[in-house]
Design a protein around this motif. Structure first.
Motif, PDB file in Angstrom:
ATOM      1  N   PHE A 225      -0.122  16.662  18.156  1.00 55.97           N
ATOM      2  CA  PHE A 225       0.456  15.910  19.267  1.00 55.97           C
ATOM      3  C   PHE A 225       1.911  15.569  18.972  1.00 55.97           C
ATOM      4  O   PHE A 225       2.797  15.785  19.820  1.00 55.97           O
ATOM      5  CB  PHE A 225      -0.347  14.635  19.506  1.00 55.97           C
ATOM      6  CG  PHE A 225       0.238  13.737  20.562  1.00 55.97           C
ATOM      7  CD1 PHE A 225      -0.024  13.957  21.900  1.00 55.97           C
ATOM      8  CD2 PHE A 225       1.057  12.673  20.213  1.00 55.97           C
ATOM      9  CE1 PHE A 225       0.515  13.133  22.876  1.00 55.97           C
ATOM     10  CE2 PHE A 225       1.605  11.844  21.183  1.00 55.97           C
ATOM     11  CZ  PHE A 225       1.329  12.080  22.524  1.00 55.97           C
ATOM     12  N   ALA A 226       2.175  15.030  17.785  1.00 58.18           N
ATOM     13  CA  ALA A 226       3.552  14.678  17.422  1.00 58.18           C
ATOM     14  C   ALA A 226       4.438  15.915  17.388  1.00 58.18           C
ATOM     15  O   ALA A 226       5.609  15.865  17.796  1.00 58.18           O
ATOM     16  CB  ALA A 226       3.567  13.973  16.067  1.00 58.18           C
ATOM     17  N   GLY A 227       3.884  17.031  16.902  1.00 61.40           N
ATOM     18  CA  GLY A 227       4.658  18.261  16.858  1.00 61.40           C
ATOM     19  C   GLY A 227       5.004  18.780  18.242  1.00 61.40           C
ATOM     20  O   GLY A 227       6.139  19.204  18.505  1.00 61.40           O
ATOM     21  N   PHE A 228       4.047  18.734  19.157  1.00 65.71           N
ATOM     22  CA  PHE A 228       4.315  19.184  20.531  1.00 65.71           C
ATOM     23  C   PHE A 228       5.325  18.279  21.231  1.00 65.71           C
ATOM     24  O   PHE A 228       6.159  18.752  22.004  1.00 65.71           O
ATOM     25  CB  PHE A 228       3.008  19.237  21.330  1.00 65.71           C
ATOM     26  CG  PHE A 228       2.132  20.406  20.982  1.00 65.71           C
ATOM     27  CD1 PHE A 228       2.674  21.670  20.791  1.00 65.71           C
ATOM     28  CD2 PHE A 228       0.756  20.259  20.862  1.00 65.71           C
ATOM     29  CE1 PHE A 228       1.869  22.761  20.473  1.00 65.71           C
ATOM     30  CE2 PHE A 228      -0.053  21.338  20.540  1.00 65.71           C
ATOM     31  CZ  PHE A 228       0.503  22.589  20.351  1.00 65.71           C
ATOM     32  N   LEU A 257     -13.093   6.458  20.362  1.00 62.06           N
ATOM     33  CA  LEU A 257     -12.993   6.016  21.749  1.00 62.06           C
ATOM     34  C   LEU A 257     -11.579   5.587  22.109  1.00 62.06           C
ATOM     35  O   LEU A 257     -11.056   5.939  23.172  1.00 62.06           O
ATOM     36  CB  LEU A 257     -13.973   4.865  21.997  1.00 62.06           C
ATOM     37  CG  LEU A 257     -13.916   4.207  23.372  1.00 62.06           C
ATOM     38  CD1 LEU A 257     -14.307   5.198  24.464  1.00 62.06           C
ATOM     39  CD2 LEU A 257     -14.828   2.978  23.412  1.00 62.06           C
ATOM     40  N   PHE A 258     -10.941   4.820  21.208  1.00 60.86           N
ATOM     41  CA  PHE A 258      -9.638   4.286  21.586  1.00 60.86           C
ATOM     42  C   PHE A 258      -8.470   5.102  21.030  1.00 60.86           C
ATOM     43  O   PHE A 258      -7.319   4.847  21.375  1.00 60.86           O
ATOM     44  CB  PHE A 258      -9.524   2.819  21.156  1.00 60.86           C
ATOM     45  CG  PHE A 258      -9.025   2.602  19.772  1.00 60.86           C
ATOM     46  CD1 PHE A 258      -7.660   2.416  19.548  1.00 60.86           C
ATOM     47  CD2 PHE A 258      -9.885   2.550  18.687  1.00 60.86           C
ATOM     48  CE1 PHE A 258      -7.187   2.203  18.271  1.00 60.86           C
ATOM     49  CE2 PHE A 258      -9.414   2.341  17.410  1.00 60.86           C
ATOM     50  CZ  PHE A 258      -8.053   2.159  17.200  1.00 60.86           C
ATOM     51  N   ALA A 259      -8.734   6.121  20.182  1.00 64.06           N
ATOM     52  CA  ALA A 259      -7.657   6.903  19.570  1.00 64.06           C
ATOM     53  C   ALA A 259      -6.711   7.534  20.589  1.00 64.06           C
ATOM     54  O   ALA A 259      -5.486   7.452  20.424  1.00 64.06           O
ATOM     55  CB  ALA A 259      -8.231   7.960  18.629  1.00 64.06           C
ATOM     56  N   VAL A 264      -1.132   7.374  22.841  1.00 65.87           N
ATOM     57  CA  VAL A 264      -0.267   7.302  24.028  1.00 65.87           C
ATOM     58  C   VAL A 264       0.488   5.977  24.069  1.00 65.87           C
ATOM     59  O   VAL A 264       1.679   5.934  24.412  1.00 65.87           O
ATOM     60  CB  VAL A 264      -1.106   7.496  25.304  1.00 65.87           C
ATOM     61  CG1 VAL A 264      -0.267   7.243  26.554  1.00 65.87           C
ATOM     62  CG2 VAL A 264      -1.688   8.905  25.344  1.00 65.87           C
ATOM     63  N   ALA A 265      -0.187   4.884  23.712  1.00 61.38           N
ATOM     64  CA  ALA A 265       0.470   3.576  23.701  1.00 61.38           C
ATOM     65  C   ALA A 265       1.634   3.549  22.706  1.00 61.38           C
ATOM     66  O   ALA A 265       2.701   2.985  22.996  1.00 61.38           O
ATOM     67  CB  ALA A 265      -0.544   2.488  23.364  1.00 61.38           C
ATOM     68  N   LEU A 266       1.441   4.163  21.540  1.00 62.81           N
ATOM     69  CA  LEU A 266       2.530   4.230  20.564  1.00 62.81           C
ATOM     70  C   LEU A 266       3.697   5.044  21.092  1.00 62.81           C
ATOM     71  O   LEU A 266       4.863   4.685  20.896  1.00 62.81           O
ATOM     72  CB  LEU A 266       2.019   4.827  19.249  1.00 62.81           C
ATOM     73  CG  LEU A 266       1.118   3.936  18.393  1.00 62.81           C
ATOM     74  CD1 LEU A 266       0.641   4.697  17.157  1.00 62.81           C
ATOM     75  CD2 LEU A 266       1.839   2.664  17.968  1.00 62.81           C
ATOM     76  N   LEU A 267       3.396   6.150  21.772  1.00 62.13           N
ATOM     77  CA  LEU A 267       4.460   6.966  22.353  1.00 62.13           C
ATOM     78  C   LEU A 267       5.253   6.165  23.384  1.00 62.13           C
ATOM     79  O   LEU A 267       6.490   6.235  23.427  1.00 62.13           O
ATOM     80  CB  LEU A 267       3.860   8.214  23.004  1.00 62.13           C
ATOM     81  CG  LEU A 267       4.855   9.167  23.676  1.00 62.13           C
ATOM     82  CD1 LEU A 267       5.840   9.730  22.657  1.00 62.13           C
ATOM     83  CD2 LEU A 267       4.114  10.298  24.388  1.00 62.13           C
ATOM     84  N   LEU A 412       3.840   8.852  15.037  1.00 66.24           N
ATOM     85  CA  LEU A 412       2.870   9.481  15.929  1.00 66.24           C
ATOM     86  C   LEU A 412       1.865  10.351  15.173  1.00 66.24           C
ATOM     87  O   LEU A 412       0.663  10.333  15.449  1.00 66.24           O
ATOM     88  CB  LEU A 412       3.589  10.321  16.983  1.00 66.24           C
ATOM     89  CG  LEU A 412       4.372   9.547  18.048  1.00 66.24           C
ATOM     90  CD1 LEU A 412       5.114  10.513  18.965  1.00 66.24           C
ATOM     91  CD2 LEU A 412       3.440   8.662  18.860  1.00 66.24           C
ATOM     92  N   SER A 413       2.347  11.126  14.202  1.00 65.95           N
ATOM     93  CA  SER A 413       1.445  12.009  13.467  1.00 65.95           C
ATOM     94  C   SER A 413       0.499  11.240  12.554  1.00 65.95           C
ATOM     95  O   SER A 413      -0.602  11.710  12.252  1.00 65.95           O
ATOM     96  CB  SER A 413       2.241  13.045  12.667  1.00 65.95           C
ATOM     97  OG  SER A 413       3.145  12.408  11.780  1.00 65.95           O
TER      98      SER A 413
END
Length: 461
Positions: A225-228, A257-259, A264-267, A412-413
């Protein structure tokens, strides 16, 4: 010609000198540290307030707080305030340290120890509370010093090409798809949080598949995700989030469940604030939200308050309290809880520590952080700071391997790692959840993918 010369001299005189730039940078750093200090101070207060709410039996909970030894006695409030005030002296470290994975993990551990120090002031468990609190403070200092300040980069002698990096991200996504597909043949069902333990106890899958699920969901997919995001492949990063959603019905785990929402919240946070502030707000905002909701709406938001303020933030502190009580009167493990060591050395406990704690306290099958496992359980409260110091050095290695990567990419990673470490030993996190592999990925990541135009650097810097 004269007008041109006058214009040139005027433009030259308007450019800031090196001394002016230095003063401006110093003022900016001072202002940033000031606001970080304000956020940290507010966070400390909210942690204590949340624990007072948790100990209030008039507030409905999904779980009885007295069973978990979360208590509050107004007559001992001055003791708790004094203990927390002493521990607050370590808070400025987070205002002066630069961002790293150690900063991320360290702040979560700081919150955990802060919660334990407060809980221990009112705990009804029978052990030497002052000595245990002193051990917890020493352990926090022993961990934070290397984790925050050992950040010098290790020279990168080999890096993936940008093309190979892109292929690696795609392969992680495909591996995640395959993992979900195979796991779903053993178990796949969306269930409510209140039923997850019932379904989890019935799960049967090969050990290799369980390891693959842990590494993929905790490390590989967040890294992809962080790489993309760094490559500005937004549809692919969205696909990672969707894929992460499907790990909940195959694991029945609250973390799964919350990952997706957490990442997304961190982003979103990183769009508004820098990495260090994002770390603090990542705990402060959910904590404050829970306090406000329970104050305003009572039992109607008991589920949120129990999941976030209780399970996510308070339980790791409770684990330290319980582990201190248990190992004050029982044999230490001397690290025999690690499966490879258990095979070659005598161990007083044949079951996993989570099962041992469930049998002793009936609190559920929850593991504990390195402070409780590698520290309290393995060597006891007196020598726990030395064991935790070694854990800090391991995290410092991750700092050095990722030192010249953008803070947002590291955040993010590694988004899921601090949450895991609050409830899982470091050795398990390194292997089962892939933290060691994440260190290697950071080292191999090509730094050239972050060499963007100035208007683009806000996304990854």
């Amino acid at each position: 010609m004269r007008l041109f010369r006058l214009s040139y001299l005027t433009s030259m005189s308007s450019q800031p000198t090196n001394e002016q730039r230095h003063i401006a940078d110093k003022d900016r750093r001072t202002q940033e540290r000031f606001w970080l200090g304000i956020l940290i101070g507010l966070h400390i207060v909210l942690c204590c307030v949340s624990l007072v709410y948790l100990a209030n039996d008039r507030i409905p909970h999904l779980l009885d707080p007295t069973v978990f030894h979360i208590r509050y006695d107004p007559s001992r409030l001055y003791v708790a305030i004094l203990v927390v005030a002493v521990f607050t002296l370590f808070a400025p470290l987070f205002a002066f340290a630069r961002f790293s994975i150690g900063y991320f993990i360290g702040f979560y551990f700081y919150t955990m120890v802060l919660g334990y120090l407060w809980i221990a002031c009112f705990s009804d468990l029978n052990y030497n509370h002052p000595l245990a609190q002193l051990s917890a403070v020493a352990s926090a200092a022993a961990f934070l010093l290397p984790a925050l300040f050992v950040v010098s980069p290790i020279r990168q002698t080999y890096a993936l090409s940008e093309r190979a990096f892109d292929r690696l991200l795609a392969s992680f996504f495909l591996l995640g798809v395959v993992t979900v597909a195979i796991s779903s043949t053993y178990s796949f069902q969306f269930v409510g949080i209140e039923h997850i333990y019932e379904y989890r106890s019935k799960m049967e899958s090969p050990a290799l598949l369980r390891y693959l699920v842990g590494i993929t969901s905790s490390t590989l997919l967040p890294f992809a995700f962080a790489g993309f995001v760094a490559r500005r492949a937004y549809w692919r990063s969205a696909a990672i989030i969707v894929l992460l959603v499907f790990f909940y019905p195959i694991t029945y785990s609250k973390l799964a469940l919350f990952a997706p929402c957490w990442i997304v919240a961190l982003l979103i946070l990183l769009k508004w604030v820098k990495a260090r502030a994002a770390v603090i707000l990542s705990l402060l905002v959910p904590l404050l939200t829970g306090i406000l909701l329970i104050s305003l709406f009572g039992q109607h938001v008991a589920s949120y308050f129990s999941l976030v303020n209780f399970r996510m933030i308070a339980i790791p502190s409770v684990a330290m309290d319980v582990y201190h009580d248990f190992f004050a009167t029982h044999d230490l493990t001397y690290f025999c809880q690690m499966s490879p060591l258990k095979r070659v050395m005598g161990c007083p406990y044949q079951d996993q520590l989570s099962i041992v704690m469930q049998d002793a306290y009936k609190l559920g099958y929850f593991n504990a952080s390195p402070f409780a496992t590698e520290g309290i359980a393995s060597v006891g409260m007196l020598y726990a700071p030395f064991a935790v110091f070694i854990c800090g050095l391991v995290i410092a290695l991750g700092n050095r391997l990722s030192a010249d990567l953008p803070p947002n990419f590291i955040l993010l990673s590694g988004a899921i790692i601090p949450q895991i470490l609050l409830n899982v030993p470091l050795a398990t996190t390194l292997l089962t959840h892939g933290l060691g592999f994440l260190f290697l990925l950071w080292y191999l990541t090509p730094r050239t993918i972050f060499e963007l135009q100035p208007r683009e650097t806000a996304l990854v810097g």
